[in-house]
Enzyme design. Structure first.
Site, PDB file in Angstrom:
ATOM      1  CG  ASP A 178      -0.519 -17.229   8.519  1.00 12.81           C
ATOM      2  OD1 ASP A 178       0.486 -17.330   9.253  1.00 12.81           O
ATOM      3  OD2 ASP A 178      -1.685 -17.239   8.964  1.00 12.81           O
TER       4      ASP A 178
ATOM      5  CE1 TYR B 113       8.828   5.204   2.815  1.00 15.22           C
ATOM      6  CE2 TYR B 113       7.269   7.023   2.926  1.00 15.22           C
ATOM      7  CZ  TYR B 113       7.777   5.858   3.443  1.00 15.22           C
ATOM      8  OH  TYR B 113       7.250   5.319   4.589  1.00 15.22           O
TER       9      TYR B 113
ATOM     10  N   PRO C 206       0.792  -1.226   0.000  1.00 14.74           N
ATOM     11  CG  PRO C 206      -0.132  -1.115   2.124  1.00 14.74           C
ATOM     12  CD  PRO C 206       0.517  -2.068   1.165  1.00 14.74           C
ATOM     13  CG  ASN C 207      -0.279   4.296   1.238  1.00 13.43           C
ATOM     14  OD1 ASN C 207      -1.263   4.812   0.712  1.00 13.43           O
ATOM     15  ND2 ASN C 207      -0.350   3.724   2.431  1.00 13.43           N
TER      16      ASN C 207
ATOM     17  NE  ARG D  41       9.771   6.499   8.650  1.00 18.15           N
ATOM     18  CZ  ARG D  41       8.869   6.212   7.711  1.00 18.15           C
ATOM     19  NH1 ARG D  41       9.086   5.206   6.875  1.00 18.15           N
ATOM     20  NH2 ARG D  41       7.771   6.933   7.603  1.00 18.15           N
TER      21      ARG D  41
ATOM     22  CG  ASN E 298       8.341  -1.754   0.766  1.00 18.73           C
ATOM     23  OD1 ASN E 298       7.734  -1.891   1.832  1.00 18.73           O
ATOM     24  ND2 ASN E 298       8.941  -0.630   0.423  1.00 18.73           N
TER      25      ASN E 298
ATOM     26  NE  ARG F  61       3.931   6.769   1.512  1.00 22.34           N
ATOM     27  CZ  ARG F  61       4.192   5.568   1.977  1.00 22.34           C
ATOM     28  NH1 ARG F  61       4.741   4.651   1.205  1.00 22.34           N
ATOM     29  NH2 ARG F  61       3.889   5.263   3.214  1.00 22.34           N
TER      30      ARG F  61
HETATM   31  C1  DQA Z   1       8.111   1.262   4.181  1.00 24.08           C
HETATM   32  C2  DQA Z   1       8.127   1.517   5.703  1.00 24.08           C
HETATM   33  C3  DQA Z   1       6.755   1.271   6.279  1.00 24.08           C
HETATM   34  O1  DQA Z   1       6.775   1.509   7.688  1.00 24.08           O
HETATM   35  C4  DQA Z   1       5.746   2.219   5.661  1.00 24.08           C
HETATM   36  O2  DQA Z   1       4.456   1.962   6.148  1.00 24.08           O
HETATM   37  C5  DQA Z   1       5.760   2.174   4.172  1.00 24.08           C
HETATM   38  C6  DQA Z   1       7.055   2.081   3.489  1.00 24.08           C
HETATM   39  C7  DQA Z   1       9.469   1.604   3.538  1.00 24.08           C
HETATM   40  O3  DQA Z   1       9.671   1.175   2.406  1.00 24.08           O
HETATM   41  O4  DQA Z   1      10.293   2.306   4.129  1.00 24.08           O
HETATM   42  O5  DQA Z   1       4.732   2.288   3.516  1.00 24.08           O
HETATM   43  O6  DQA Z   1       7.870  -0.109   3.974  1.00 24.08           O
END
Ligand code: DQA
Length: 139
Positions: free
Chosen positions: A84, A22, A9-10, A104, A71, A17
């Site tokens: 799982d 990132y 997600p995201n 973080r 990821n 973002r």
């Molecule tokens: C992430 C770290 C996660 O805590 C966060 O929710 C993400 C990105 C990272 O790539 O640093 O969506 O997986």
């Protein structure tokens, strides 16, 4: 060699973002570079914001691919179901994170998935994916 990269997600919003965390690059741009660097490796890519779709993808490729670089975004910290699925498949999974999750918030320090994965790579920006992929070249 067939490697599946899976983003949760995201991560479709990379380059848009929270750029200070990132980075500025979209995943498509990075993926193009990675494929050019490793033309001999078949690198497939899948992204979904939906937990069950990530699980379906693991089931689909998890008995025929050589490796998964995943990821799972925030699902890393919450999802028993993805843990799982990783345990259920034969293909080894490397958990990756763009940011150093240990620098973080505390809720990002725990991974539900790590114990089912071959290894974990965090904090190298988008290069975490390359390092994850390269781990399959040495193992
Ligand atoms: C992430 C770290 C996660 O805590 C966060 O929710 C993400 C990105 C990272 O790539 O640093 O969506 O997986």
């Amino acid at each position: 060699m067939k490697i599946q990269i899976i983003n949760g997600p995201n991560l479709n919003l990379l380059g848009v973002r929270e750029k200070s965390i990132y980075g500025n690059s979209s995943f498509d741009t990075y993926l193009e570079e990675l494929r050019k660097r490793y033309p001999e490796i078949q690198i497939e890519y899948y992204q979904s914001n939906v937990e069950g779709e990530l699980i379906n993808k693991l089931h689909e490729i998890g008995f025929s691919f050589d490796g998964v670089v995943m990821n799972a975004g925030a699902y890393t910290h919450t999802s028993v179901a993805i843990a799982d699925a990783i345990a259920a498949i034969n293909t080894p999974v490397i958990e990756v994170h763009i940011s150093n999750v240990y620098k973080r918030e505390e809720f990002r320090h725990h991974s539900m998935l790590a114990a089912s994965c071959r290894g974990v790579i965090a904090g190298f920006g988008l290069d975490s994916y390359r390092l994850g992929l390269e781990s399959f070249l040495i193992n």
